[in-house]
Structure formats: structure tokens, C-alpha cells
Design an enzyme around this catalytic site. Sequence first.
Site, short mmCIF file in Angstrom:
data_model
loop_
_atom_site.label_atom_id
_atom_site.label_comp_id
_atom_site.label_asym_id
_atom_site.label_seq_id
_atom_site.Cartn_x
_atom_site.Cartn_y
_atom_site.Cartn_z
N ASP A 1 -67.48 -30.97 -13.33
CA ASP A 1 -66.72 -30.45 -12.19
C ASP A 1 -65.63 -31.41 -11.74
O ASP A 1 -65.91 -32.48 -11.20
CB ASP A 1 -67.70 -30.19 -11.05
CG ASP A 1 -67.03 -29.61 -9.82
OD1 ASP A 1 -65.90 -29.13 -9.93
OD2 ASP A 1 -67.66 -29.64 -8.75
N ASP B 1 -59.53 -26.94 -11.20
CA ASP B 1 -60.95 -27.15 -10.90
C ASP B 1 -61.84 -26.53 -11.97
O ASP B 1 -61.99 -25.31 -12.04
CB ASP B 1 -61.26 -26.55 -9.53
CG ASP B 1 -62.61 -26.97 -8.99
OD1 ASP B 1 -63.40 -27.56 -9.75
OD2 ASP B 1 -62.89 -26.71 -7.82
#
Length: 520
Positions: A92, A289
Site C-alpha cells: 500500500d 495509491d
Amino acid sequence: GTLSPSTGGLAEETAVMKLQSASLLVASAAAHHPTLAAQKALLQSEREAGEANAESSLTSQVVQQLGIVHKTEYWGKIQVGTPSQEFTVIFDTGSGNLILPGDNCKSSACKAHRRYDSTSSTSLKVGKRGIPLDQEPHQRKGATVKFGTGTIHGQFFQDQLCFGPQGQGCTFVNFIATTMESDEPFTSCSFDGIMGLGFKDLSMGQGFNIVDDIGKAESLPKNQFAVYLSDTGSSEITFGGYRKKQAATEPFWVPVSKASYWQIGIDDIAYNNKKTGLCPPAGCQVAVDTGTSLLAGPSDIIQKLQDQLNVQLDCSNMGTLPNLGFVVGEKVLNLEPRDYIDQGDTCSVALMTLDVPPPRGPLFIFGDPFLRRFLTVFDRDHNKVGFSVAKDAAASVDPEILIATLNAPVKKTPKGAAPTTAAPKPATVTTSAAPPAKPQAAKAVAADAAKPKSDHMAVLSEHQTVHRSSFDDAPQLGTAEFVNSWLKALDVNSKSFLSKSENAEDEDAGLVSVNLHRKK
């Protein structure tokens, strides 16, 4: 990280931070889908402004704004400890910590996953400053981390982290091993934990940033990692650089505008390579992201975009919708209608409205739908992000559609079109003296060109073209002249071929890849 005042005594503190944007909450029974990168920004902005109760009010705001759109998650395997213990994690870029279930955690959510056993490894207990507790015992020993729909508590450890089944790219890192996890959303998650790859201001404290630790270890060729997501084949994250075979174009680099999320600036939004003026004069900001399975942006811009596109509920105007692009300088990173429209029984724009207040926002969030089109390289050495048309995407879309020049004539992928391109074509060996191939040779070359080739075979076919040209013109030369000419051409081109082959292998030397598994 972004820390609020301690609520748990000297040994713990409350951290309001992002864990995983879409995937965690898709797995929850509540079926809410906030992007936690934006959520963290919201929470930090409120905290910095001195707002009370920001945690609950802003979480509610995000949950109310967003619903499930792209219900996917990509996870891979890492090894922690000596001997190694294997865990599945989300990689992430919108968070900054490694968080794993701990062996001392008795929560049902922990028991449903692999737990880190510190007693069976050469681990160290550390404090929030990343220093062993036996050297500095007065450090904070743990943290309570709150998410939109859940909470974890954990202690700090230091141990060896490795990638790949052979334990490659190893380095020692500080991380959180949980001692408590709430049932929701963690019990239903298909992965054990999260590996945050954001910048250090998203990390728990000094010495807890994974990307910086990897760079300091110098065990990889470069402090870069690349994310390659595929709809049809294997997806993976590569550490140490990127694999050229996954790229259909050379990377187009954009500097990081703010070292927190992997945040970049864009000049404007485009329809069919033409600027729209939807972004303000200073441009728009985008967080790339890997932990988010959606696209989102400021409500005022998204609302205007939806009004202008006027997507029909019955999908009747799908064939006339423009390519949606994001302008950086003279380049446009494009999504086709099938990438930004949710198609089912009805059609709607897939970009969600999300308002991240200053100083973090306004902010666009580019998640999986964007990343499946572009091999994305995150360069920590130079704080920049590179975009190349992904090889998988190039199997059905002309790369010049996805990375276009501003104001260039628009290209569209015909419905049901066959694959249009392969990997980047290697540099060719040219010679002005080589005569044109005769029809028989041209047919043979065309037949070869129609066959799928690896990069090496593509180079070989170029040399075969030169050889056939020489052979076809043999009657014009004496036998000895022809043989000498042919051998000379063979020698030159063989050396070139071998050189390119070795270079191609060298480019991937030292890279470490982790396969990513996708759950819908």
C-alpha cells in the site's frame, strides 16, 4: 505517523492513520468502501486545525460519501524473521507501516490469520524510536491504531524482512505486531496484514519506514519498486527497479509534488487529448495509491465531469464517450470509457466524489483501474513516479492512445479489436548499403513478423531481414564475394544480437518480484 494525544498511558498512544483503502472494508459485513488514504488526510487536517472528535465525524462523512465500486484487492507474500515466517499482505503506497497479526493476539481476527511468532525468531523488541528497549527502556512500547470501522493494538518489533520464495532483497525493519484486532473488518480479510510503502511522515515513527529501510540496506540495484496489474495474466510488484518485458513504452516520469503519499501534480483533465479547464490554474494533485481499488476526486470537479460526460443510464452513448486524460506537460495519461465507466445493468462514471480538505487536499485518488493500464514505477532515490503503458494493456489498446501527446488527434480502440502491439521494439541495426528485399524475401519477413516473438526473437528477425536481402542479391556477386559479404553481415548482426540479449538479462539482474493475487 499522524498521532493524537495518548489515551492509553505511557506504554501506548493512539495513532489515526490509513491502513488499507478499499480492500479491508470490501471484506467487511458493513460493505462500506472509504479510501483510507483520503481518510487519513481528512483526519490529519482536522487534527491540525484543532477540531474535536474528528475521528468519528470524518469517518462517518467518508463512509456516507462512498459505496462499493471496484471490489478487488491484490495481495502478495513476504517473509519475516529467521527462520522465515510467511505472511500475505497488501502493498500500500498510501500508508507507511508494516502491520502483522502477533502471536500474543487472541482476537478472533488474529486467529483467522497467520500470526508472527517473535519467540521463534531472532527478533528484537523496540520502542517507538526504533531503538531496542534494553538500550532505551523508557520509549513507548506500542500503539493503538484506529481505522474507519475497526481498531488494532500492537507492540513494536524489529526483524528481518525478505521478498520472494528464496528470501531475496532482505533487510531489517521495525514493524507492529498486533495484540488485539477488532472483528470488523479484519476477520473477513483475505490477507494477514499490510505493508505500507508511503513516505516516512505516514510511518509510526523514526525508523519505521519500509521504503527507506530497503534503500539503506543497499541489497537491491535501485531504491525503486514497480506495480504491474493485469486483468488476464500474472500481476506482481517488483523491488529494485522494473521489468522491461512488462512495459510497452519507455517510462514517462513525473516528480513527486509532496513526499507523503506518492503524490504528483497534473496540469488539467482532458477529453480526447484536449484540456477541459476543470483543474484550477495551479493544476490538480493526485495520490497514486496501490491500496485503493477505486478512482476518486474533489466533488466540484467530479460533478462537472459527470455533467459534461452525460453518461446515459442505459449505456446508449458508450460508443461516443471521450478518452479521459490527465495532462502532465505535453503528455496525456488516458483512460478509455471502459476504464472509467462502471458497466452492468446500468452505466455510471466510476470516479467517486471525495473532498480532502487543505492542507492535504483537494486530492484525486488513482487506484487499481488506473494502475491496470500503466506499469507504475515508484522511485524513492529521486522522488518521482514513472508511467509506462502496461504490456497487458497494450495487448488490446494502442499505447499511443494511453500515453498521448496533448492536442494530438484522438485514437479509439475499435470494438472487438485484436491486440495491437507487443513489448517495446529493440533498437534496429540499420545499413544504408542494404538493398531492398525482393518479393520472396519480403513475404518471408512478413510471415515472421506476424508470429508472436520474444524481444530476442524480434531482434533476430531484423537480422534475418538483412541476411535474406543479401541472399536474394547473390547473383549480382561472385560466389566468394557473396560468402564473405554474408559472413560479415552474420558476424556483425550476431554480435549485436548477443549484446542486446545480454543487456536485456542484465537489466533484470538483482530485481526481486512478488506475485500479486487478486480477489474479486
